[in-house]
Scaffold this active site. Structure first.
Site, PDB file in Angstrom:
ATOM      1  CB  SER A 191      21.736  -1.720  11.066  1.00 23.46           C
ATOM      2  OG  SER A 191      21.986  -1.431   9.706  1.00 23.46           O
ATOM      3  CE1 TYR A 208      24.585   2.772  12.853  1.00 20.55           C
ATOM      4  CE2 TYR A 208      24.387   1.625  10.759  1.00 20.55           C
ATOM      5  CZ  TYR A 208      23.801   2.208  11.867  1.00 20.55           C
ATOM      6  OH  TYR A 208      22.432   2.231  11.994  1.00 20.55           O
TER       7      TYR A 208
HETATM    8  P1  NAD Z   1      17.809   9.721  14.679  1.00 23.27           P
HETATM    9  O1  NAD Z   1      19.132  10.398  14.711  1.00 23.27           O
HETATM   10  O2  NAD Z   1      16.715  10.338  13.880  1.00 23.27           O
HETATM   11  O3  NAD Z   1      17.281   9.443  16.160  1.00 23.27           O
HETATM   12  C1  NAD Z   1      18.126   8.915  17.163  1.00 23.27           C
HETATM   13  C2  NAD Z   1      17.760   9.535  18.496  1.00 23.27           C
HETATM   14  O4  NAD Z   1      18.601   8.939  19.510  1.00 23.27           O
HETATM   15  C3  NAD Z   1      17.995  11.048  18.562  1.00 23.27           C
HETATM   16  O5  NAD Z   1      16.837  11.720  19.005  1.00 23.27           O
HETATM   17  C4  NAD Z   1      19.148  11.196  19.551  1.00 23.27           C
HETATM   18  O6  NAD Z   1      19.087  12.403  20.323  1.00 23.27           O
HETATM   19  C5  NAD Z   1      18.966   9.960  20.429  1.00 23.27           C
HETATM   20  N1  NAD Z   1      20.199   9.577  21.121  1.00 23.27           N
HETATM   21  C6  NAD Z   1      21.457   9.557  20.626  1.00 23.27           C
HETATM   22  N2  NAD Z   1      22.332   9.209  21.579  1.00 23.27           N
HETATM   23  C7  NAD Z   1      21.617   8.999  22.722  1.00 23.27           C
HETATM   24  C8  NAD Z   1      21.952   8.622  24.043  1.00 23.27           C
HETATM   25  N3  NAD Z   1      23.235   8.409  24.391  1.00 23.27           N
HETATM   26  N4  NAD Z   1      20.974   8.468  24.965  1.00 23.27           N
HETATM   27  C9  NAD Z   1      19.669   8.697  24.618  1.00 23.27           C
HETATM   28  N5  NAD Z   1      19.292   9.080  23.375  1.00 23.27           N
HETATM   29  C10 NAD Z   1      20.249   9.222  22.437  1.00 23.27           C
HETATM   30  O7  NAD Z   1      18.115   8.231  14.142  1.00 23.27           O
HETATM   31  P2  NAD Z   1      17.182   7.087  13.487  1.00 23.27           P
HETATM   32  O8  NAD Z   1      17.539   6.994  12.052  1.00 23.27           O
HETATM   33  O9  NAD Z   1      15.792   7.223  13.917  1.00 23.27           O
HETATM   34  O10 NAD Z   1      17.859   5.812  14.166  1.00 23.27           O
HETATM   35  C11 NAD Z   1      17.307   5.144  15.283  1.00 23.27           C
HETATM   36  C12 NAD Z   1      18.017   3.809  15.412  1.00 23.27           C
HETATM   37  O11 NAD Z   1      17.833   3.043  14.211  1.00 23.27           O
HETATM   38  C13 NAD Z   1      19.537   3.911  15.604  1.00 23.27           C
HETATM   39  O12 NAD Z   1      19.963   2.909  16.513  1.00 23.27           O
HETATM   40  C14 NAD Z   1      20.074   3.634  14.233  1.00 23.27           C
HETATM   41  O13 NAD Z   1      21.392   3.120  14.256  1.00 23.27           O
HETATM   42  C15 NAD Z   1      19.084   2.600  13.745  1.00 23.27           C
HETATM   43  N6  NAD Z   1      19.031   2.441  12.292  1.00 23.27           N
HETATM   44  C16 NAD Z   1      18.723   3.505  11.501  1.00 23.27           C
HETATM   45  C17 NAD Z   1      18.699   3.320  10.134  1.00 23.27           C
HETATM   46  C18 NAD Z   1      18.394   4.457   9.190  1.00 23.27           C
HETATM   47  O14 NAD Z   1      18.623   4.298   7.991  1.00 23.27           O
HETATM   48  N7  NAD Z   1      17.870   5.571   9.652  1.00 23.27           N
HETATM   49  C19 NAD Z   1      18.976   2.066   9.575  1.00 23.27           C
HETATM   50  C20 NAD Z   1      19.266   1.010  10.425  1.00 23.27           C
HETATM   51  C21 NAD Z   1      19.284   1.202  11.797  1.00 23.27           C
END
Ligand code: NAD
Length: 257
Positions: A141, A154
């Site tokens: 991130s 985080y």
């Molecule tokens: P989201 O919550 O929409 O999706 C995450 C998915 O991961 C969910 O379906 C959840 O059930 C699954 N998950 C959680 N724990 C798990 C586990 N132990 N085993 C298997 N699956 C698991 O989140 P998102 O926003 O799509 O984020 C995806 C990735 O991107 C994450 O790593 C997040 O930190 C990163 N990220 C997101 C953002 C943002 O602004 N949305 C920014 C930077 C990084």
């Protein structure tokens, strides 16, 4: 068909960025293992790909549990014969300044965001090393680079993922395995909707604050990040090794006056 004949595992593919990536990858010809801890969400992504006429399997697994991560990799290889790309996308949020972070929350966030990258990678690397081929994409991130308010654990977790990516690249470059990281800014997914609701008295005002800090003036969409992941999963990025790829609406390197 930029991923023709590619076999890919995407962790956390039941929602947000992982879901968007799974659908995009399949539409570009990839065979996709949709992983998620959540049966309902993972099944939905799987069903969407099948409706499109794509090739996919859903494997429910918690990537923080060694036995489940190992089975995820073994079953994926059994289904597709080989795996070209592992996208370690699963992650959870963690809000608060350091003194506000509960010890259990620290462990939970580090466990999913860091151990959840370690374990699938650990179990797939021997196969990739044997094939002398592979690509691993780790979800970091922009908070690995920029200090943002109330994101202590985080940020620590995503900084660890970026450092791990570089260390992995050095060790596995001799095996023709590429390891890169994606650093998104704020992307509108259920993850962000939830932390806006749970951490701010006025989620609309918080959302405005996020818009203001991005040069784009707007949050990113899951497909913005999915397109970056597609590039890293494809051979188009074959000279990219151990690198951070920023998809952040200018939040890392720009500054709003
Ligand atoms: P989201 O919550 O929409 O999706 C995450 C998915 O991961 C969910 O379906 C959840 O059930 C699954 N998950 C959680 N724990 C798990 C586990 N132990 N085993 C298997 N699956 C698991 O989140 P998102 O926003 O799509 O984020 C995806 C990735 O991107 C994450 O790593 C997040 O930190 C990163 N990220 C997101 C953002 C943002 O602004 N949305 C920014 C930077 C990084």
């Amino acid at each position: 068909m930029r991923l023709q004949n590619k076999k890919v595992i995407i962790t956390g593919a039941g929602s947000g960025i992982g879901k968007s990536s799974a659908i995009l990858f399949a539409s570009e010809g990839a065979s996709v293992i949709v992983n998620d801890i959540d049966l309902k969400k993972g099944s939905e992504t799987f069903a969407r790909i099948k409706e499109m006429g794509g090739e996919a399997h859903f494997i429910q697994a918690d990537v923080t549990i060694p036995e489940e991560a190992k089975l995820l990799i073994e079953n994926s290889i059994e289904k597709f014969g080989e795996i070209d790309t592992l996208f370690n996308n699963a992650g959870i949020s963690g809000v608060g300044a350091l003194d506000e972070v509960e010890v259990d929350d620290w462990d939970r966030v580090m466990n999913v965001n860091v151990k959840g990258v370690f374990l699938p990678s650990k179990y797939i690397l021997p196969y990739m090393m044997k094939r002398n081929k592979g690509s691993i994409i780790n979800m970091s991130s922009c908070v690995a680079e920029v200090g943002l308010a109330k994101r202590a654990v985080y940020s620590a977790s995503k900084g660890a993922v970026l450092a791990l990516t570089k260390a992995m690249q050095v060790d596995y470059a001799p095996y023709n395995i590429r390891v890169n990281a994606i650093l998104p800014g704020t992307i509108m997914t259920p993850f962000v909707e939830n932390y806006l609701k749970s951490s701010y008295a006025d989620p609309e005002e918080a959302l405005e604050g996020i818009r203001r800090r991005q040069l784009s003036g707007e949050l990113g969409r899951p497909k913005d990040v999915a397109k970056a992941a597609l590039f890293l999963a494809s051979d188009e990025s074959e000279f990219m090794m151990g690198s951070p790829l920023y998809i952040d609406g200018g939040v890392t390197f720009g500054k709003n006056a």
